[in-house]
Design a protein around this motif. Structure first.
Motif, PDB file in Angstrom:
ATOM      1  N   UNK A 112      80.126 -57.832 -14.230  1.00  0.00           N
ATOM      2  CA  UNK A 112      79.213 -57.932 -15.367  1.00  0.00           C
ATOM      3  C   UNK A 112      77.778 -57.914 -14.875  1.00  0.00           C
ATOM      4  N   UNK A 113      76.942 -57.098 -15.528  1.00  0.00           N
ATOM      5  CA  UNK A 113      75.523 -57.004 -15.204  1.00  0.00           C
ATOM      6  C   UNK A 113      74.704 -57.381 -16.434  1.00  0.00           C
ATOM      7  N   UNK A 114      73.575 -58.067 -16.213  1.00  0.00           N
ATOM      8  CA  UNK A 114      72.676 -58.427 -17.313  1.00  0.00           C
ATOM      9  C   UNK A 114      71.239 -57.995 -17.019  1.00  0.00           C
ATOM     10  N   UNK A 115      70.669 -57.250 -17.940  1.00  0.00           N
ATOM     11  CA  UNK A 115      69.238 -56.930 -17.964  1.00  0.00           C
ATOM     12  C   UNK A 115      68.647 -57.681 -19.155  1.00  0.00           C
ATOM     13  N   UNK A 116      67.411 -58.165 -19.036  1.00  0.00           N
ATOM     14  CA  UNK A 116      66.792 -58.898 -20.129  1.00  0.00           C
ATOM     15  C   UNK A 116      65.391 -58.368 -20.436  1.00  0.00           C
ATOM     16  N   UNK A 117      64.988 -58.528 -21.696  1.00  0.00           N
ATOM     17  CA  UNK A 117      63.652 -58.147 -22.147  1.00  0.00           C
ATOM     18  C   UNK A 117      63.076 -59.320 -22.916  1.00  0.00           C
ATOM     19  N   UNK A 118      61.989 -59.897 -22.427  1.00  0.00           N
ATOM     20  CA  UNK A 118      61.371 -61.078 -23.030  1.00  0.00           C
ATOM     21  C   UNK A 118      60.612 -60.717 -24.314  1.00  0.00           C
ATOM     22  N   UNK A 119      59.758 -59.702 -24.236  1.00  0.00           N
ATOM     23  CA  UNK A 119      58.972 -59.265 -25.391  1.00  0.00           C
ATOM     24  C   UNK A 119      58.534 -57.815 -25.194  1.00  0.00           C
ATOM     25  N   UNK A 120      58.156 -57.193 -26.294  1.00  0.00           N
ATOM     26  CA  UNK A 120      57.593 -55.843 -26.251  1.00  0.00           C
ATOM     27  C   UNK A 120      56.321 -55.833 -27.086  1.00  0.00           C
ATOM     28  N   UNK A 121      55.323 -55.071 -26.620  1.00  0.00           N
ATOM     29  CA  UNK A 121      54.006 -55.011 -27.267  1.00  0.00           C
ATOM     30  C   UNK A 121      53.548 -53.568 -27.274  1.00  0.00           C
ATOM     31  N   UNK A 122      52.895 -53.186 -28.347  1.00  0.00           N
ATOM     32  CA  UNK A 122      52.338 -51.841 -28.418  1.00  0.00           C
ATOM     33  C   UNK A 122      51.029 -51.855 -29.186  1.00  0.00           C
ATOM     34  N   UNK A 123      50.058 -51.076 -28.732  1.00  0.00           N
ATOM     35  CA  UNK A 123      48.790 -50.894 -29.439  1.00  0.00           C
ATOM     36  C   UNK A 123      48.534 -49.383 -29.519  1.00  0.00           C
ATOM     37  N   UNK A 124      48.435 -48.875 -30.729  1.00  0.00           N
ATOM     38  CA  UNK A 124      48.267 -47.440 -30.929  1.00  0.00           C
ATOM     39  C   UNK A 124      46.861 -46.981 -30.576  1.00  0.00           C
ATOM     40  N   UNK A 125      46.775 -45.798 -29.957  1.00  0.00           N
ATOM     41  CA  UNK A 125      45.517 -45.081 -29.752  1.00  0.00           C
ATOM     42  C   UNK A 125      44.491 -45.835 -28.913  1.00  0.00           C
ATOM     43  N   UNK A 126      44.948 -46.784 -28.100  1.00  0.00           N
ATOM     44  CA  UNK A 126      44.031 -47.534 -27.247  1.00  0.00           C
ATOM     45  C   UNK A 126      44.650 -47.766 -25.874  1.00  0.00           C
ATOM     46  N   UNK A 127      43.793 -47.786 -24.862  1.00  0.00           N
ATOM     47  CA  UNK A 127      44.188 -48.231 -23.533  1.00  0.00           C
ATOM     48  C   UNK A 127      43.908 -49.727 -23.455  1.00  0.00           C
ATOM     49  N   UNK A 128      44.931 -50.510 -23.196  1.00  0.00           N
ATOM     50  CA  UNK A 128      44.793 -51.963 -23.127  1.00  0.00           C
ATOM     51  C   UNK A 128      45.170 -52.429 -21.729  1.00  0.00           C
ATOM     52  N   UNK A 129      44.293 -53.191 -21.079  1.00  0.00           N
ATOM     53  CA  UNK A 129      44.557 -53.699 -19.735  1.00  0.00           C
ATOM     54  C   UNK A 129      45.624 -54.790 -19.789  1.00  0.00           C
ATOM     55  N   UNK A 130      46.314 -54.984 -18.665  1.00  0.00           N
ATOM     56  CA  UNK A 130      47.385 -55.970 -18.602  1.00  0.00           C
ATOM     57  C   UNK A 130      46.911 -57.356 -19.031  1.00  0.00           C
ATOM     58  N   UNK A 131      45.744 -57.772 -18.547  1.00  0.00           N
ATOM     59  CA  UNK A 131      45.269 -59.124 -18.874  1.00  0.00           C
ATOM     60  C   UNK A 131      45.029 -59.278 -20.368  1.00  0.00           C
ATOM     61  N   UNK A 132      44.601 -58.205 -21.020  1.00  0.00           N
ATOM     62  CA  UNK A 132      44.361 -58.263 -22.461  1.00  0.00           C
ATOM     63  C   UNK A 132      45.673 -58.227 -23.239  1.00  0.00           C
ATOM     64  N   UNK A 133      46.651 -57.463 -22.728  1.00  0.00           N
ATOM     65  CA  UNK A 133      47.981 -57.483 -23.335  1.00  0.00           C
ATOM     66  C   UNK A 133      48.537 -58.901 -23.296  1.00  0.00           C
ATOM     67  N   UNK A 134      48.477 -59.521 -22.097  1.00  0.00           N
ATOM     68  CA  UNK A 134      49.034 -60.856 -21.955  1.00  0.00           C
ATOM     69  C   UNK A 134      48.301 -61.871 -22.817  1.00  0.00           C
ATOM     70  N   UNK A 135      47.002 -61.728 -22.952  1.00  0.00           N
ATOM     71  CA  UNK A 135      46.234 -62.638 -23.797  1.00  0.00           C
ATOM     72  C   UNK A 135      46.684 -62.537 -25.259  1.00  0.00           C
TER      73      UNK A 135
END
Length: 318
Positions: free
Chosen positions: A276-299
């Motif tokens: 048995x194998x398990x992959x997990x996904x904590x959350x997903x985020x998307x912002x249309x038509x913009x480049x968002x830096x990692x620190x801003x995504x996390x914020x």
């Protein structure tokens, strides 16, 4: 397995398909112009959870706080657990039984999507798992997801050529004249004759085998990581934990809206015995038509959790 937004996409070993725990080791505007201040603000739609506030149009956040694959909110929020036919991997072995939403201490907010793959080394005894977005809502912009990659099974013998993926793909799959697919594929034990661990990042021109540009990253990515795809100004950039892995441009740039997919599947069945194998996904985020830096995504993600907001989607409805 693609989706035209900034996102993470995964392809089944060079063969795209049209679809339609806990951690095992614990654990456009295509020109990039920004709208004027206050522009595009919209209140949460009826399906959003959490306090009523305003978020920019084109914002998606999901903490995967669901009871199971048959939770009505899952479909209402644009997700579908895959069941039945097709590839990639061992064909026609997809099952909703591998999709769950357990309590996970290492996950932000305490819950995560879990994709469990089970096999006994035979096709009849194999169950692959996938959660797919619906509606083809995602095009240019930034996509991010916090993902747990496993490097050994939770039970049974190690050695499977497993693919743990996040990808974007055209809703109509390979039949689309504007086919779009962007992939992350993690193969802890390698595959197709190549040793692992290896994380492939791939942008597809079409669904034809080999019609793509790809970059293998030969190192371990065991554990939790934030995967990002940014598709802006004709360039697709893949990054992990804020570090750029690969960029592509030209014909591989998304040409139509795509869906987000997460999946676990097997390249082959090299031996018998239950594992048995398990992959997990904590959350997903998307912002249309913009480049968002990692620190801003996390914020922004931190703010959603702090507000008790489990789901937001202000994607304009067609």
């Amino acid at each position: 397995m693609l989706t035209p937004l900034v996102a993470v996409a995964v392809l089944a070993g060079g063969v795209a398909f049209a679809a339609n725990q806990l951690s095992d080791e614990n654990p456009k505007p295509a020109n990039g112009a920004k709208p004027p201040a206050g522009a595009g603000q919209t209140s949460l739609p009826p399906t959003a959870d959490g306090p009523k506030t305003a978020y920019p149009a084109g914002t998606l956040f999901d903490s995967f706080d669901y009871s199971g694959p048959n939770d009505p909110a899952l479909a209402a929020h644009g997700w579908q657990a895959r069941d039945g036919q097709g590839g990639p991997g061992i064909p026609n072995t997809w099952s909703t039984s591998g999709v769950s939403f357990p309590q996970v201490p290492a996950a932000q907010g305490g819950k995560a999507l879990q994709l469990q793959l089970v096999t006994d080394g035979t096709k009849a005894g194999t169950r692959q798992a996938e959660l797919a977005g619906t509606g083809g809502k995602f095009s240019t912009g930034t996509l991010a997801a916090r993902v747990y990659f496993s490097e050994k099974p939770t039970s049974g013998r190690n050695g499977d050529h497993i693919n743990e993926t996040l990808f974007l793909m055209s809703p109509s799959g390979g039949s689309s004249a504007k086919y779009t697919e962007l992939d992350y594929e993690y193969m802890p034990n390698g595959g197709w004759g190549a040793p692992g661990p290896q994380l492939d990042t791939t942008s597809w021109r079409s669904s034809k085998p080999g019609d793509r540009v790809t970059r293998p990253n030969k190192q371990s990515y065991k554990g939790w990581h934030t995967l990002m795809i940014t598709a802006m100004d004709g360039v697709v950039t893949y990054s992990i934990d804020g570090r750029t892995l690969f960029s592509s441009n030209g014909k591989e740039f998304p040409r139509e809206p795509a869906d987000i997919h997460f999946s676990t599947w097997l390249i082959d069945l090299p031996f018998t015995g239950v594992r048995t194998w398990n992959m997990q996904v904590n959350w997903v985020y998307r912002k249309a038509n913009q480049t968002v830096a990692l620190k801003d995504v996390q914020a922004e993600v931190d703010a959603f959790y702090a507000q008790g907001t489990r789901y937001v989607d202000t994607t304009p409805r067609s």
